[in-house]
Structure formats: structure tokens, C-alpha cells
Design a protein around this motif. Structure first.
Motif, PDB file in Angstrom:
ATOM      1  N   TYR A 158       0.835  -1.200   0.000  1.00 42.30           N
ATOM      2  CA  TYR A 158       0.000   0.000   0.000  1.00 42.30           C
ATOM      3  C   TYR A 158       0.875   1.257   0.000  1.00 42.30           C
ATOM      4  O   TYR A 158       0.591   2.225  -0.732  1.00 42.30           O
ATOM      5  CB  TYR A 158      -0.939   0.012   1.206  1.00 42.30           C
ATOM      6  CG  TYR A 158      -1.865   1.207   1.205  1.00 42.30           C
ATOM      7  CD1 TYR A 158      -3.090   1.155   0.555  1.00 42.30           C
ATOM      8  CD2 TYR A 158      -1.486   2.416   1.809  1.00 42.30           C
ATOM      9  CE1 TYR A 158      -3.936   2.269   0.510  1.00 42.30           C
ATOM     10  CE2 TYR A 158      -2.313   3.531   1.767  1.00 42.30           C
ATOM     11  CZ  TYR A 158      -3.535   3.447   1.113  1.00 42.30           C
ATOM     12  OH  TYR A 158      -4.350   4.545   1.054  1.00 42.30           O
ATOM     13  N   HIS A 195       0.168   3.591  -3.101  1.00 42.51           N
ATOM     14  CA  HIS A 195      -0.898   4.567  -2.843  1.00 42.51           C
ATOM     15  C   HIS A 195      -0.475   5.724  -1.942  1.00 42.51           C
ATOM     16  O   HIS A 195      -1.336   6.473  -1.465  1.00 42.51           O
ATOM     17  CB  HIS A 195      -2.109   3.857  -2.210  1.00 42.51           C
ATOM     18  CG  HIS A 195      -2.661   2.773  -3.062  1.00 42.51           C
ATOM     19  ND1 HIS A 195      -3.334   2.992  -4.250  1.00 42.51           N
ATOM     20  CD2 HIS A 195      -2.614   1.410  -2.898  1.00 42.51           C
ATOM     21  CE1 HIS A 195      -3.698   1.837  -4.777  1.00 42.51           C
ATOM     22  NE2 HIS A 195      -3.274   0.863  -3.985  1.00 42.51           N
ATOM     23  N   THR A 196       0.829   5.881  -1.713  1.00 44.65           N
ATOM     24  CA  THR A 196       1.293   7.069  -0.982  1.00 44.65           C
ATOM     25  C   THR A 196       2.317   7.799  -1.841  1.00 44.65           C
ATOM     26  O   THR A 196       2.917   7.213  -2.747  1.00 44.65           O
ATOM     27  CB  THR A 196       1.922   6.694   0.382  1.00 44.65           C
ATOM     28  OG1 THR A 196       3.077   5.880   0.172  1.00 44.65           O
ATOM     29  CG2 THR A 196       0.924   5.962   1.262  1.00 44.65           C
ATOM     30  N   GLN A 217      -0.240   8.699   6.127  1.00 51.81           N
ATOM     31  CA  GLN A 217      -1.204   8.507   5.034  1.00 51.81           C
ATOM     32  C   GLN A 217      -1.849   7.126   5.135  1.00 51.81           C
ATOM     33  O   GLN A 217      -3.059   6.976   4.908  1.00 51.81           O
ATOM     34  CB  GLN A 217      -0.504   8.663   3.686  1.00 51.81           C
ATOM     35  CG  GLN A 217      -0.176  10.112   3.336  1.00 51.81           C
ATOM     36  CD  GLN A 217       0.400  10.231   1.929  1.00 51.81           C
ATOM     37  OE1 GLN A 217       1.078   9.320   1.440  1.00 51.81           O
ATOM     38  NE2 GLN A 217       0.128  11.357   1.275  1.00 51.81           N
ATOM     39  N   ALA A 273      -5.804   6.190   5.784  1.00 49.74           N
ATOM     40  CA  ALA A 273      -6.535   5.279   4.895  1.00 49.74           C
ATOM     41  C   ALA A 273      -7.257   4.207   5.698  1.00 49.74           C
ATOM     42  O   ALA A 273      -8.412   3.861   5.401  1.00 49.74           O
ATOM     43  CB  ALA A 273      -5.567   4.648   3.903  1.00 49.74           C
ATOM     44  N   ASP A 323     -10.240   3.190   3.340  1.00 55.55           N
ATOM     45  CA  ASP A 323      -9.923   3.441   1.922  1.00 55.55           C
ATOM     46  C   ASP A 323     -10.177   2.178   1.103  1.00 55.55           C
ATOM     47  O   ASP A 323      -9.784   1.072   1.481  1.00 55.55           O
ATOM     48  CB  ASP A 323      -8.452   3.841   1.828  1.00 55.55           C
ATOM     49  CG  ASP A 323      -8.068   4.367   0.447  1.00 55.55           C
ATOM     50  OD1 ASP A 323      -8.558   3.828  -0.557  1.00 55.55           O
ATOM     51  OD2 ASP A 323      -7.249   5.302   0.387  1.00 55.55           O
ATOM     52  N   ASN A 326      -8.778   1.270  -1.478  1.00 57.40           N
ATOM     53  CA  ASN A 326      -7.545   0.671  -1.998  1.00 57.40           C
ATOM     54  C   ASN A 326      -6.923  -0.334  -1.031  1.00 57.40           C
ATOM     55  O   ASN A 326      -6.000  -1.060  -1.411  1.00 57.40           O
ATOM     56  CB  ASN A 326      -6.521   1.772  -2.302  1.00 57.40           C
ATOM     57  CG  ASN A 326      -6.941   2.625  -3.491  1.00 57.40           C
ATOM     58  OD1 ASN A 326      -7.420   2.110  -4.497  1.00 57.40           O
ATOM     59  ND2 ASN A 326      -6.786   3.943  -3.360  1.00 57.40           N
TER      60      ASN A 326
END
Length: 459
Positions: A77, A81-82, A94, A98, A103, A105
Motif C-alpha cells: 500500500y 498509494h502514498t 497517510q 486510509a 480506503d 484501496n
């Protein structure tokens, strides 16, 4: 991070079932902290507990965290996604956001990992617990990557170290490639005090926090006091037993009296065991040890200590006496302690013992515990004391004391025990256990020094 005046915050992290709670139990000297068992994900939340100074000042706050069960998923992740332009701490925040906002994702439930990361970010230092039985796997490398990105200093701690030297060598090579050059070996079952001191020393290097240095010094002082107190407890018990005697008529069967004496000594031994267990904060622990047979003997009017007490000078000698065993045999246990033929010889021979001249003249016999039994009781108590000083509070097994060298050879009792045998009014075995302790104190202090020296030899 906290100010220098705040309690030092230590987060204990690592993979599931590596012994994080076990480590905390041993550092806290609390065998009932948390839940320890051989199962995955035993700890499901972050549990905080303080270590106080001797004056009640909070020195440390320890966080017991859940296992990092899916470090690989967290790393995936973070990579996908960061923002790569952010530093590690920002990217971890972050990830936490999430998880909080669920989140889409996120491929799994990362609530456990989020608890660990929050604790990690709040800590002054993280202890990364490593199961030394495990080889270096990719999931552990991902865990270390998460730790490194937090900016929190990390001290790797090896658990279950016995017989796993090759794995530890491989781990150290991998850790050094991640700039983790300091580590500690701290077995939470087979405890060694020097290993604990090494752990505090390494934490002091990483943090330079005054509370760690204070705790290290206090732990050293307490450990020495525990040894001295334990030796004194054993010494008082032995003086109590050595001075224990009962009078019977010359023509009476000694067996009933000896049976009562045996029960009194065994009850006193149980009280001693409980005192030692409580001293080291081991509660509800079973002790598996062979029960010592308690032998008695008739007193000898020519015992040197008694003659001195009555102002009679003699070069030595012994009157005809008798060993009264009441059908009890200690040969097997004696051999297991290395007494061998010495015990066999004692069972068939004479031991120094005491009585009063008046009792001898009026046909009264005085029964007391013989020297071989005193030696065995001393050895068993010393073995228990040694075991408690080398037992981690995470151990779930019953205590089985190993037989080490005898504190002295039978027939060569320390002077304090010999003197006690001529002072029957010192004993309180038929009264409250601790009664007359003030009378026994001087002899117990002398004997405790002998026991301290013997305990150091065992170590």
C-alpha cells in the motif's frame, strides 16, 4: 517523542508469536501480565504499562503491541498509494488515515497493523523482537522496512536463542545491511540477568535518556538485594530446622515423635518455597522436586557446642548414640545429589548430636534433625533459589530444580548450624514459622554469607 523529564516510551513490536508479551512479563517481573500461549495473534490490542522507580516515579511506559501479521500488505500500500516524495513518517500517516477512513484501496483489514504503527510513531525506541528459531524471511524484511520508515530508533532483541546460533548469525548480517548494528539476546524463558543489563545498556546508547540509566542502576541494586534476601530466608529456615528438637522417654518408641517432626519440617519447607516464589514474583508456580526424607537422631551429650555452652572443655570425642530413622531411607535422593557412599555411611554410623547431661541422667532422649538431612534441605533450597534467578517470567512450565554441588559436605556443617543445634529455644517449627526469628538473626546472617558464596559458585 517525549521530553527528557517524561517517562521513556518503549514500544515492543514484531511478528506474531515471537514473544513480545513474554519479554514484557520478564522485564516487568510479572508472570501474570497479558496472555502468553503458543498461538498466533494472542495480543489483539496495544496494552500500556509503567515501570516505576523505587520511589514511585514513572520511568518507562511499555507498549505491548499486536503482531505485524501483514507487513507485506502494508508495504504494498505504501508503495502504490502514498506519495513517494514524502518521507517515511508522512507516508505512514497517510496509511493510518486510509485505515481510519476505510480506503477502498486497502486489500484487507489492517486495523492490527495500524495499532502497531501508531505505537511505533509515539515511542522513543522500539524493541523489535525476533524469534531466533526462525530463518530470515521476506516478511521480516518488510517489517524492518516499516520500522525504518518511522524514524524511531530500533533495537532488535533475539528471543529463544538456545541452539539457534546460525539463524542469529544470518539475522545479524541482514540487520547490519539495514544499519542496525546493535542488538540484544534476551531469552524470556531461560533468564540471565546480565542479558537484561545489556538490553538496558543498549537502550541507553540509543536514547541517552536519564530514566534508562536510573532504571539500570535500580535493577542492579534490587537484584543484589533479592539474592541477599533469598539467602537470608533460606538461612533462617535452616537455623530453625537445626535447632528443632523434641524430648521423649528413653523407653518410648521414637517413630511417632519423628513423624510429627517430619511433618513440621516439611510444612516449614513449603513456607520457605512460598516465600522465595513471592520474593521473585512467581505466583501459582508448581515445583516438581523429589521430597526429602526427614531423618532424626538422638542427641549426643559430648557435642562440642553443648559442652562449650556448659563451660566444659574437651578435645573432642563422642558418646555412643543412635540414628533414629523411623523406617525412612534417604540413600536414593542422597546419591542423586552426589552424596554417594557418604550418605550410606552416615545411615549406618554415628552423627554428632546434643542432649543435656540432666536428660541423660534421667533417661530422657532428645530427637533432632540429622546433619545429612540438613545438608539435603540446604541443597534443595539453594537449587530452588538458583532456578528462580535463571527463570524468565514468561515460562509456563513447573520448576524442576537441577541438582548442583552441595553447599557443604555432610559432617562439615557451617559453625552457625552447629551452634543452632545446641539452642533448641531458637526453633519455632511447632509455633508460628517466623516466631523467634529475632533470636535466630545473628546465626542466620552468618549462614546467609555462606549461602551467598555458594550461590555465586552455582552461577
Amino acid at each position: 517523542m517525549n521530553n527528557a523529564t517524561d517517562p521513556f516510551v518503549l514500544s515492543v513490536v514484531g511478528h506474531t508469536n515471537t514473544g513480545k508479551t513474554s519479554l514484557l512479563r520478564t522485564l516487568l517481573r510479572d508472570s501474570e501480565f497479558g496472555e502468553v500461549k503458543n498461538a498466533s495473534a494472542t495480543t489483539r490490542h496495544v496494552e500500556a504499562v509503567q515501570i516505576l522507580s523505587e520511589h514511585g516515579q514513572p520511568l518507562l511506559v511499555l507498549h505491548d503491541t499486536p503482531g505485524l501479521e501483514d507487513a507485506t500488505g502494508v508495504m504494498n500500500y505504501l508503495h502504490e498509494h502514498t506519495d513517494a516524495r514524502f518521507d517515511g513518517v508522512e507516508r505512514l500517516h497517510q496509511f493510518l488515515a486510509a485505515v481510519h477512513h476505510q480506503d477502498a484501496n486497502l486489500t484487507d483489514d489492517f486495523s492490527q497493523e495500524a495499532k502497531v504503527i501508531r505505537s511505533l510513531l509515539d515511542a522513543d525506541v522500539a524493541l523489535y523482537v525476533i524469534d531466533a528459531r526462525e530463518p530470515v524471511l521476506s516478511k521480516y524484511k518488510d517489517e524492518l522496512a516499516i520500522l525504518a520508515s518511522s524514524g524511531t530508533p530500533v533495537l532488535p532483541v533475539f528471543n529463544f536463542i538456545k541452539g539457534n546460533e546460525q539463524n542469529m548469525h544470518n539475522w545479524r548480517e541482514m540487520l547490519s545491511r539495514r544499519a542496525l548494528h546493535i542488538s540484544s539476546a534476551f531469552d524470556t524463558v531461560a533468564f540471565e540477568f546480565d542479558a537484561e543489563m545489556s538490553l538496558w545498556h543498549h537502550l541507553a546508547i540509543l536514547s541517552n535518556h536519564q530514566n534508562i540509566k536510573q532504571l539500570q542502576q535500580e535493577r542492579q541494586d534490587i537484584w543484589q538485594r533479592l539474592q541477599e534476601t533469598g539467602s537470608l530466608l533460606i538461612a533462617d529456615f535452616l537455623i530453625n530446622v537445626a535447632s528443632f528438637s523434641q524430648k521423649i522417654s528413653e523407653n518410648d518408641d521414637p517413630a511417632p515423635t519423628l513423624s510429627l517432626m517430619q511433618n513440621s519440617v516439611r510444612q516449614a519447607q513449603t513456607i520457605l518455597h512460598d516465600k522465595l516464589l513471592n520474593l521473585y514474583k512467581f505466583y501459582h508456580i508448581q515445583i516438581n522436586d523429589q521430597q526429602i526424607d526427614i531423618l532424626g537422631q538422638e542427641q549426643d551429650i559430648f557435642d562440642g557446642e553443648l559442652l562449650t555452652r556448659y563451660g566444659i572443655r574437651t578435645a573432642g570425642g563422642s558418646a555412643a548414640g543412635m540414628i533414629i530413622g523411623a523406617g525412612i531411607d534417604i540413600a536414593t535422593f542422597g546419591a542423586s545429589l552426589g552424596l554417594g557412599t557418604a550418605v550410606g555411611g552416615l545411615l549406618g554410623g554415628l552423627l554428632p548430636n546434643t542432649s543435656t547431661i540432666k536428660d541423660k541422667a534421667t533417661g530422657v532422649k532428645t530427637l533432632m534433625i540429622d546433619e545429612a538431612t540438613l545438608t539435603l534441605l540446604a541443597a534443595q533450597a539453594q537449587n530452588l533459589h538458583y532456578s528462580l534467578r535463571h527463570r524468565g517470567h514468561a515460562s509456563l512450565n513447573a520448576i524442576t530444580t537441577e541438582h548442583h554441588a552441595l553447599p557443604w559436605q555432610t559432617g562439615k556443617l557451617p559453625k552457625s548450624l552447629k551452634k543452632a543445634r545446641s539452642l533448641p529455644h531458637y526453633s519455632s517449627l511447632t509455633l508460628g514459622y517466623d516466631e523467634k526469628a529475632n533470636l535466630r538473626k545473628t546465626l542466620a546472617d552468618e549462614l546467609a554469607e555462606v549461602l551467598d558464596e555458594h550461590l555465586a559458585q552455582l552461577s
